[in-house]
Write a protein that holds these residues in place. Structure first.
Motif, PDB file in Angstrom:
ATOM      1  N   GLY A 188      16.975 -45.768 -17.804  1.00 38.57           N
ATOM      2  CA  GLY A 188      16.734 -45.180 -19.110  1.00 38.57           C
ATOM      3  C   GLY A 188      15.307 -45.445 -19.555  1.00 38.57           C
ATOM      4  N   ASP A 189      14.855 -44.692 -20.545  1.00 38.83           N
ATOM      5  CA  ASP A 189      13.521 -44.887 -21.105  1.00 38.83           C
ATOM      6  C   ASP A 189      13.476 -44.266 -22.491  1.00 38.83           C
ATOM      7  OD1 ASP A 189      10.917 -45.645 -21.411  1.00 38.83           O
ATOM      8  OD2 ASP A 189      10.062 -44.160 -20.052  1.00 38.83           O
ATOM      9  N   ALA A 190      12.571 -44.751 -23.297  1.00 38.82           N
ATOM     10  CA  ALA A 190      12.294 -44.190 -24.620  1.00 38.82           C
ATOM     11  C   ALA A 190      10.984 -44.791 -25.077  1.00 38.82           C
ATOM     12  CB  ALA A 190      13.413 -44.520 -25.603  1.00 38.82           C
ATOM     13  N   ARG A 191      10.312 -44.103 -25.950  1.00 35.10           N
ATOM     14  CA  ARG A 191       9.101 -44.633 -26.536  1.00 35.10           C
ATOM     15  C   ARG A 191       9.419 -45.133 -27.939  1.00 35.10           C
ATOM     16  NH1 ARG A 191       4.832 -43.877 -23.460  1.00 35.10           N
ATOM     17  NH2 ARG A 191       3.386 -44.446 -25.145  1.00 35.10           N
ATOM     18  N   ALA A 192       8.858 -46.281 -28.276  1.00 32.12           N
ATOM     19  CA  ALA A 192       9.101 -46.850 -29.598  1.00 32.12           C
ATOM     20  C   ALA A 192       7.896 -47.687 -29.991  1.00 32.12           C
ATOM     21  CB  ALA A 192      10.362 -47.705 -29.593  1.00 32.12           C
ATOM     22  N   PHE A 193       7.768 -47.933 -31.300  1.00 28.63           N
ATOM     23  CA  PHE A 193       6.718 -48.784 -31.816  1.00 28.63           C
ATOM     24  C   PHE A 193       7.252 -50.214 -31.898  1.00 28.63           C
ATOM     25  CE2 PHE A 193       5.306 -44.640 -33.103  1.00 28.63           C
ATOM     26  CZ  PHE A 193       3.914 -44.722 -33.112  1.00 28.63           C
TER      27      PHE A 193
ATOM     28  N   ILE B 220      22.567 -57.727 -12.604  1.00 27.21           N
ATOM     29  CA  ILE B 220      22.368 -57.622 -14.049  1.00 27.21           C
ATOM     30  C   ILE B 220      21.827 -56.230 -14.341  1.00 27.21           C
ATOM     31  CG2 ILE B 220      21.060 -58.486 -16.025  1.00 27.21           C
ATOM     32  CD1 ILE B 220      20.940 -61.198 -14.534  1.00 27.21           C
ATOM     33  N   ASP B 221      22.450 -55.534 -15.267  1.00 26.11           N
ATOM     34  CA  ASP B 221      22.073 -54.160 -15.589  1.00 26.11           C
ATOM     35  C   ASP B 221      21.412 -54.109 -16.967  1.00 26.11           C
ATOM     36  OD1 ASP B 221      22.654 -51.108 -14.817  1.00 26.11           O
ATOM     37  OD2 ASP B 221      22.938 -51.367 -16.972  1.00 26.11           O
ATOM     38  N   VAL B 222      20.193 -53.603 -17.006  1.00 24.55           N
ATOM     39  CA  VAL B 222      19.462 -53.444 -18.263  1.00 24.55           C
ATOM     40  C   VAL B 222      19.341 -51.954 -18.560  1.00 24.55           C
ATOM     41  CG1 VAL B 222      17.356 -53.954 -19.547  1.00 24.55           C
ATOM     42  CG2 VAL B 222      18.142 -55.536 -17.768  1.00 24.55           C
ATOM     43  N   SER B 223      19.854 -51.514 -19.694  1.00 22.16           N
ATOM     44  CA  SER B 223      19.837 -50.091 -20.024  1.00 22.16           C
ATOM     45  C   SER B 223      19.149 -49.849 -21.354  1.00 22.16           C
ATOM     46  CB  SER B 223      21.262 -49.521 -20.064  1.00 22.16           C
ATOM     47  OG  SER B 223      22.036 -50.171 -21.067  1.00 22.16           O
ATOM     48  N   ILE B 224      18.505 -48.685 -21.445  1.00 25.01           N
ATOM     49  CA  ILE B 224      17.816 -48.255 -22.661  1.00 25.01           C
ATOM     50  C   ILE B 224      18.476 -46.963 -23.119  1.00 25.01           C
ATOM     51  CG2 ILE B 224      15.613 -47.528 -23.652  1.00 25.01           C
ATOM     52  CD1 ILE B 224      14.274 -49.052 -21.310  1.00 25.01           C
ATOM     53  N   MET B 225      19.013 -46.978 -24.347  1.00 23.22           N
ATOM     54  CA  MET B 225      19.743 -45.823 -24.856  1.00 23.22           C
ATOM     55  C   MET B 225      19.409 -45.579 -26.313  1.00 23.22           C
ATOM     56  SD  MET B 225      23.519 -46.708 -23.292  1.00 23.22           S
ATOM     57  CE  MET B 225      24.180 -45.105 -23.718  1.00 23.22           C
TER      58      MET B 225
ATOM     59  N   VAL C 289      23.565 -41.266 -25.369  1.00 22.64           N
ATOM     60  CA  VAL C 289      23.211 -40.745 -24.053  1.00 22.64           C
ATOM     61  C   VAL C 289      21.940 -41.412 -23.590  1.00 22.64           C
ATOM     62  CG1 VAL C 289      22.552 -38.706 -22.747  1.00 22.64           C
ATOM     63  CG2 VAL C 289      24.278 -38.530 -24.529  1.00 22.64           C
ATOM     64  N   PRO C 290      21.897 -41.994 -22.372  1.00 24.07           N
ATOM     65  CA  PRO C 290      20.693 -42.661 -21.907  1.00 24.07           C
ATOM     66  C   PRO C 290      19.503 -41.716 -21.930  1.00 24.07           C
ATOM     67  CG  PRO C 290      22.538 -43.138 -20.454  1.00 24.07           C
ATOM     68  CD  PRO C 290      22.987 -42.048 -21.400  1.00 24.07           C
TER      69      PRO C 290
END
Length: 229
Positions: free
Chosen positions: A77-82, A109-114, A212-213
């Motif tokens: 997963g990915d997203a842009r944030a401040f 170990i599972d790291v997810s960005i949603m 949704v990722p």
């Protein structure tokens, strides 16, 4: 100082003292940080970043603990944030180290960005023993340790998850924990925008449906010493 000691004995004593002083210094710094958070301090120095890149950087930094524990970590997963990248990395490191300490060798170990409820959620999941509901309610409390008898209990002074909560709140986010079907998941969220960007429309810039990722096709992995297994 009351009797003669060899150089080796003195060196060992001084080293032990230094380690204890470092432990106390870390506790004091953490308590000062939490005190500032209690006063409503917000994260400053926010920069817009790819959270996937920040996760990858943190996992690379933790490569040695992962190898020592014979576990591996994957992210997706990915997203842009401040965010304040230092605080974000600190919170994520605490969650990954928590997962490492409760993983059996060979685990992943599972790291997810949603995206979730207008924020970006970063979750760290690992296989492990079920966590009782009465314990779950206190996991983010300060100085709380569900397993005080653990061999590393002196190093874990019970502030790691409290700091994760403080970092999330400083970024206008929240924390959560679940224990289901043999998987324990700890997560924190951050607001998509810094305070100066709150007037902008998040829906316009984040078209993905809640839960949704984001960028699920982007997958990164940092492996431990058993990566080939």
């Amino acid at each position: 100082m009351t009797r003669d000691r060899s150089i080796d004995e003195l060196r060992h004593t001084l080293q032990s003292n230094l380690e204890e002083f470092e432990r106390v210094r870390a506790i004091i710094n953490d308590m000062l940080f939490l005190a500032r958070a209690d006063q409503g301090e917000r994260a400053t120095g926010l920069v817009e970043v790819s959270l996937a890149a920040e996760v990858s950087r943190t996992l690379e930094f933790l490569e040695i603990p992962l190898e020592d524990a014979q576990v591996r970590a994957v992210s997706h997963g990915d997203a842009r944030a401040f965010v304040n990248t230092s605080l974000f990395g600190h919170a994520l490191s605490n969650l990954v180290m928590n997962a490492i300490q409760h993983c059996a060798p060979g685990a992943t170990i599972d790291v997810s960005i949603m995206r979730e409820h207008g924020r970006i959620r970063i979750a760290v999941a690992n296989p492990g023993d079920a966590i009782a509901p009465n314990v779950m309610a206190h996991l983010f409390d300060r100085f709380y340790r569900a397993e005080s008898s653990r061999t590393n209990s002196r190093e874990n002074h019970g502030l790691g998850l409290a700091i994760v909560k403080a970092v999330a709140e400083m970024h206008r986010g929240t924390v959560s924990a679940t224990s289901e079907h043999g998987i324990n998941t700890f997560a924190f969220s951050v607001a998509r925008f810094g305070n100066e960007h709150r007037a902008m429309s998040e829906d316009a810039l984040l078209p993905n449906a809640p839960g949704v990722p984001i960028g699920a096709g982007v997958r990164q992995a940092v492996t431990g010493s058993n990566a080939s297994s």
